[in-house]
Scaffold this active site. Sequence first.
Site, PDB file in Angstrom:
ATOM      1  N   THR A 160       4.809  42.121  55.477  1.00 13.72           N
ATOM      2  CA  THR A 160       4.966  43.520  55.859  1.00 13.72           C
ATOM      3  C   THR A 160       3.899  44.342  55.138  1.00 13.72           C
ATOM      4  OG1 THR A 160       6.451  44.102  54.036  1.00 13.72           O
ATOM      5  CG2 THR A 160       7.466  43.164  56.033  1.00 13.72           C
ATOM      6  N   TYR A 194      14.827  45.714  40.245  1.00 13.20           N
ATOM      7  CA  TYR A 194      14.960  45.182  41.605  1.00 13.20           C
ATOM      8  C   TYR A 194      16.034  44.101  41.649  1.00 13.20           C
ATOM      9  CZ  TYR A 194      13.485  43.736  46.275  1.00 13.20           C
ATOM     10  OH  TYR A 194      13.448  43.440  47.612  1.00 13.20           O
TER      11      TYR A 194
END
Length: 260
Positions: A195, A158
Amino acid sequence: MTKRCEGKLALVTGAAQGLGRAHCIRLAEEGARVLATDINGDGAAETAALINEQLGAGTAFSIAHDVTDPDQWEAAVDAARDQMGGLNVLVNNAGIGVAGNIETCDFGDWQRCFDINVNSIFHGCQKALPLMREHAPGSIVNISSIAGLIASDTMPAYNASKASVWMLSKSIALHCAKNNMQIRCNSVHPTFVDTPILDGTAKNHSIPKEVLMEKLARQIPLKFVGEPNDIANAVVYLASDESRFMTGAEIKLDGGISAM
Protein backbone atom coordinates in the site's frame (compact mmCIF):
# COMPACT_ATOMS: atom_id res chain seq x y z
CA MET A 1 -18.61 -10.62 -9.22
CA THR A 2 -21.09 -12.98 -7.59
CA LYS A 3 -23.08 -10.47 -5.52
CA ARG A 4 -22.02 -12.09 -2.25
CA CYS A 5 -22.83 -8.84 -0.42
CA GLU A 6 -26.06 -8.00 -2.22
CA GLY A 7 -28.19 -5.72 -0.04
CA LYS A 8 -25.41 -4.91 2.40
CA LEU A 9 -24.95 -1.30 3.53
CA ALA A 10 -21.31 -0.74 4.49
CA LEU A 11 -19.36 2.07 6.13
CA VAL A 12 -15.57 1.83 5.67
CA THR A 13 -13.15 4.12 7.51
CA GLY A 14 -9.71 5.09 6.25
CA ALA A 15 -11.10 4.72 2.73
CA ALA A 16 -9.05 7.33 0.86
CA GLN A 17 -6.35 4.90 -0.26
CA GLY A 18 -4.70 1.54 0.31
CA LEU A 19 -6.61 -1.13 2.18
CA GLY A 20 -9.63 1.08 2.84
CA ARG A 21 -10.09 1.83 -0.84
CA ALA A 22 -9.69 -1.86 -1.68
CA HIS A 23 -12.33 -2.83 0.91
CA CYS A 24 -14.78 -0.33 -0.57
CA ILE A 25 -14.23 -1.48 -4.14
CA ARG A 26 -14.49 -5.20 -3.37
CA LEU A 27 -17.63 -4.76 -1.22
CA ALA A 28 -19.25 -2.72 -3.98
CA GLU A 29 -18.23 -5.24 -6.63
CA GLU A 30 -20.01 -7.89 -4.59
CA GLY A 31 -23.24 -5.91 -4.42
CA ALA A 32 -22.93 -3.69 -1.34
CA ARG A 33 -23.61 0.01 -1.21
CA VAL A 34 -20.67 1.75 0.45
CA LEU A 35 -20.02 4.90 2.46
CA ALA A 36 -16.30 5.71 2.21
CA THR A 37 -15.04 7.86 5.08
CA ASP A 38 -11.63 9.37 5.76
CA ILE A 39 -10.11 12.41 7.42
CA ASN A 40 -8.92 13.04 3.84
CA GLY A 41 -12.34 13.88 2.49
CA ASP A 42 -11.08 14.44 -1.06
CA GLY A 43 -9.50 10.99 -1.08
CA ALA A 44 -12.69 9.38 0.20
CA ALA A 45 -14.66 11.21 -2.52
CA GLU A 46 -12.21 9.90 -5.11
CA THR A 47 -12.80 6.34 -3.88
CA ALA A 48 -16.56 6.79 -4.17
CA ALA A 49 -16.22 8.32 -7.63
CA LEU A 50 -14.11 5.39 -8.85
CA ILE A 51 -16.77 2.95 -7.64
CA ASN A 52 -19.67 4.89 -9.14
CA GLU A 53 -17.86 5.17 -12.46
CA GLN A 54 -17.38 1.40 -12.50
CA LEU A 55 -20.68 0.23 -11.01
CA GLY A 56 -23.14 3.08 -11.45
CA ALA A 57 -24.22 6.21 -9.62
CA GLY A 58 -25.58 5.69 -6.14
CA THR A 59 -23.36 2.70 -5.37
CA ALA A 60 -20.91 4.64 -3.21
CA PHE A 61 -20.94 7.81 -1.13
CA SER A 62 -18.31 9.64 0.90
CA ILE A 63 -17.76 12.03 3.78
CA ALA A 64 -14.80 13.60 5.54
CA HIS A 65 -14.53 11.87 8.91
CA ASP A 66 -12.12 12.17 11.84
CA VAL A 67 -12.55 8.78 13.51
CA THR A 68 -11.23 10.07 16.84
CA ASP A 69 -14.18 12.47 17.22
CA PRO A 70 -17.42 11.00 18.66
CA ASP A 71 -19.48 13.82 17.14
CA GLN A 72 -18.10 13.04 13.69
CA TRP A 73 -19.00 9.39 14.24
CA GLU A 74 -22.58 10.48 14.87
CA ALA A 75 -22.45 12.43 11.61
CA ALA A 76 -21.06 9.40 9.77
CA VAL A 77 -23.83 7.15 11.06
CA ASP A 78 -26.40 9.79 10.12
CA ALA A 79 -24.87 9.92 6.64
CA ALA A 80 -25.23 6.15 6.32
CA ARG A 81 -28.89 6.44 7.26
CA ASP A 82 -29.56 9.40 4.99
CA GLN A 83 -27.54 8.35 1.93
CA MET A 84 -27.83 4.56 1.97
CA GLY A 85 -30.98 4.01 4.01
CA GLY A 86 -29.24 2.21 6.87
CA LEU A 87 -26.14 0.33 7.96
CA ASN A 88 -25.33 -3.33 8.54
CA VAL A 89 -21.60 -3.61 7.82
CA LEU A 90 -19.00 -1.53 9.67
CA VAL A 91 -15.36 -1.87 8.61
CA ASN A 92 -13.07 -0.12 11.09
CA ASN A 93 -10.01 0.18 8.88
CA ALA A 94 -8.46 3.56 9.82
CA GLY A 95 -5.14 3.18 11.58
CA ILE A 96 -1.59 4.48 11.95
CA GLY A 97 1.79 3.29 13.15
CA VAL A 98 4.23 5.30 15.23
CA ALA A 99 7.98 5.06 15.65
CA GLY A 100 10.00 4.45 18.77
CA ASN A 101 10.81 1.67 21.24
CA ILE A 102 9.72 1.83 24.88
CA GLU A 103 12.52 4.28 25.68
CA THR A 104 12.20 6.53 22.65
CA CYS A 105 8.48 6.51 21.83
CA ASP A 106 6.93 9.91 22.47
CA PHE A 107 3.91 9.67 24.78
CA GLY A 108 1.93 12.03 22.56
CA ASP A 109 2.51 9.65 19.64
CA TRP A 110 1.46 6.73 21.88
CA GLN A 111 -1.80 8.50 22.71
CA ARG A 112 -2.46 9.41 19.08
CA CYS A 113 -1.86 5.79 18.05
CA PHE A 114 -4.47 4.60 20.55
CA ASP A 115 -6.87 7.38 19.61
CA ILE A 116 -6.87 6.37 15.96
CA ASN A 117 -6.38 2.61 16.22
CA VAL A 118 -8.50 1.77 19.28
CA ASN A 119 -10.64 4.64 20.54
CA SER A 120 -12.06 5.10 17.04
CA ILE A 121 -13.44 1.56 17.17
CA PHE A 122 -14.96 2.17 20.59
CA HIS A 123 -16.69 5.30 19.32
CA GLY A 124 -17.65 3.76 16.00
CA CYS A 125 -19.23 0.62 17.39
CA GLN A 126 -21.01 2.52 20.14
CA LYS A 127 -22.49 5.01 17.68
CA ALA A 128 -23.24 2.52 14.89
CA LEU A 129 -24.83 -0.38 16.78
CA PRO A 130 -28.27 1.22 17.23
CA LEU A 131 -28.66 1.69 13.47
CA MET A 132 -27.07 -1.68 12.69
CA ARG A 133 -29.63 -3.39 14.94
CA GLU A 134 -32.40 -1.93 12.78
CA HIS A 135 -30.85 -3.54 9.69
CA ALA A 136 -29.58 -6.85 11.09
CA PRO A 137 -28.11 -9.28 10.37
CA GLY A 138 -24.91 -7.32 10.43
CA SER A 139 -21.15 -7.58 10.67
CA ILE A 140 -18.41 -5.49 12.27
CA VAL A 141 -14.94 -6.04 10.79
CA ASN A 142 -12.04 -4.54 12.72
CA ILE A 143 -8.71 -4.33 10.92
CA SER A 144 -6.00 -5.24 13.42
CA SER A 145 -2.56 -6.52 12.40
CA ILE A 146 -0.35 -9.53 12.86
CA ALA A 147 1.56 -7.06 15.06
CA GLY A 148 -1.35 -7.36 17.48
CA LEU A 149 -0.45 -11.02 17.96
CA ILE A 150 3.34 -11.02 17.51
CA ALA A 151 5.46 -8.39 19.26
CA SER A 152 8.44 -6.36 18.15
CA ASP A 153 10.86 -4.43 20.35
CA THR A 154 10.65 -1.45 17.98
CA MET A 155 6.90 -0.76 17.92
CA PRO A 156 5.28 -0.95 21.38
CA ALA A 157 2.51 1.54 20.60
CA TYR A 158 1.46 -0.26 17.42
CA ASN A 159 1.73 -3.70 19.05
CA ALA A 160 -0.33 -2.66 22.07
CA SER A 161 -2.97 -0.82 20.05
CA LYS A 162 -3.51 -3.63 17.57
CA ALA A 163 -3.65 -6.18 20.39
CA SER A 164 -6.36 -4.01 21.93
CA VAL A 165 -8.31 -4.14 18.65
CA TRP A 166 -8.10 -7.95 18.76
CA MET A 167 -9.51 -8.24 22.29
CA LEU A 168 -12.02 -5.41 21.91
CA SER A 169 -13.46 -7.24 18.91
CA LYS A 170 -14.08 -10.32 21.03
CA SER A 171 -15.81 -8.32 23.74
CA ILE A 172 -18.06 -6.62 21.19
CA ALA A 173 -18.85 -9.99 19.61
CA LEU A 174 -19.92 -11.47 22.94
CA HIS A 175 -22.01 -8.43 23.82
CA CYS A 176 -23.88 -8.59 20.52
CA ALA A 177 -24.42 -12.34 20.82
CA LYS A 178 -25.59 -12.16 24.43
CA ASN A 179 -28.13 -9.52 23.48
CA ASN A 180 -29.30 -11.45 20.41
CA MET A 181 -28.51 -8.57 18.05
CA GLN A 182 -27.65 -10.78 15.06
CA ILE A 183 -24.51 -8.70 14.63
CA ARG A 184 -21.14 -10.42 14.44
CA CYS A 185 -17.72 -8.90 15.17
CA ASN A 186 -14.36 -10.25 14.02
CA SER A 187 -10.82 -8.97 13.54
CA VAL A 188 -8.46 -9.25 10.57
CA HIS A 189 -4.69 -9.46 11.07
CA PRO A 190 -2.59 -8.68 7.98
CA THR A 191 1.16 -8.61 7.71
CA PHE A 192 3.02 -6.48 5.14
CA VAL A 193 0.77 -5.32 2.31
CA ASP A 194 1.78 -3.28 -0.74
CA THR A 195 0.00 0.00 0.00
CA PRO A 196 1.14 3.65 -0.08
CA ILE A 197 2.37 3.16 3.50
CA LEU A 198 5.26 1.10 2.12
CA ASP A 199 6.12 3.92 -0.28
CA GLY A 200 6.54 6.17 2.74
CA THR A 201 8.54 3.52 4.58
CA ALA A 202 10.95 3.18 1.67
CA LYS A 203 11.34 6.94 1.47
CA ASN A 204 11.94 7.26 5.22
CA HIS A 205 14.68 4.62 5.05
CA SER A 206 16.15 6.07 1.86
CA ILE A 207 15.96 2.78 -0.02
CA PRO A 208 14.25 1.88 -3.30
CA LYS A 209 10.73 0.45 -2.94
CA GLU A 210 11.74 -2.81 -4.66
CA VAL A 211 14.58 -3.33 -2.17
CA LEU A 212 12.17 -2.85 0.74
CA MET A 213 9.68 -5.28 -0.83
CA GLU A 214 12.38 -7.93 -1.21
CA LYS A 215 13.49 -7.43 2.39
CA LEU A 216 9.93 -7.77 3.70
CA ALA A 217 9.21 -10.80 1.51
CA ARG A 218 12.17 -12.65 3.01
CA GLN A 219 10.46 -12.45 6.42
CA ILE A 220 7.30 -14.15 5.12
CA PRO A 221 7.20 -17.94 4.68
CA LEU A 222 5.24 -17.59 1.40
CA LYS A 223 7.99 -15.20 0.21
CA PHE A 224 5.83 -12.40 -1.11
CA VAL A 225 4.21 -9.24 0.22
CA GLY A 226 0.40 -9.16 0.21
CA GLU A 227 -1.77 -7.15 -2.16
CA PRO A 228 -4.71 -5.02 -0.90
CA ASN A 229 -7.26 -7.45 -2.35
CA ASP A 230 -5.74 -10.28 -0.31
CA ILE A 231 -7.14 -8.45 2.70
CA ALA A 232 -10.26 -7.03 1.06
CA ASN A 233 -11.39 -10.52 0.02
CA ALA A 234 -11.44 -11.53 3.68
CA VAL A 235 -13.49 -8.42 4.47
CA VAL A 236 -15.99 -9.47 1.80
CA TYR A 237 -16.27 -12.90 3.44
CA LEU A 238 -16.83 -11.41 6.89
CA ALA A 239 -19.35 -8.88 5.57
CA SER A 240 -21.31 -11.56 3.73
CA ASP A 241 -23.71 -14.08 5.19
CA GLU A 242 -21.20 -16.81 4.28
CA SER A 243 -19.53 -16.09 7.64
CA ARG A 244 -22.79 -16.11 9.64
CA PHE A 245 -21.37 -18.63 12.16
CA MET A 246 -18.14 -16.71 12.76
CA THR A 247 -17.92 -14.16 15.56
CA GLY A 248 -15.29 -13.23 18.12
CA ALA A 249 -12.67 -14.74 15.81
CA GLU A 250 -9.53 -13.50 14.10
CA ILE A 251 -8.37 -14.08 10.54
CA LYS A 252 -4.58 -14.09 10.13
CA LEU A 253 -3.43 -12.98 6.67
CA ASP A 254 0.29 -13.16 7.29
CA GLY A 255 1.80 -15.51 4.72
CA GLY A 256 2.61 -17.96 7.52
CA ILE A 257 4.56 -15.67 9.86
CA SER A 258 2.50 -16.61 12.91
CA ALA A 259 3.06 -20.31 12.24
CA MET A 260 6.80 -20.04 12.88
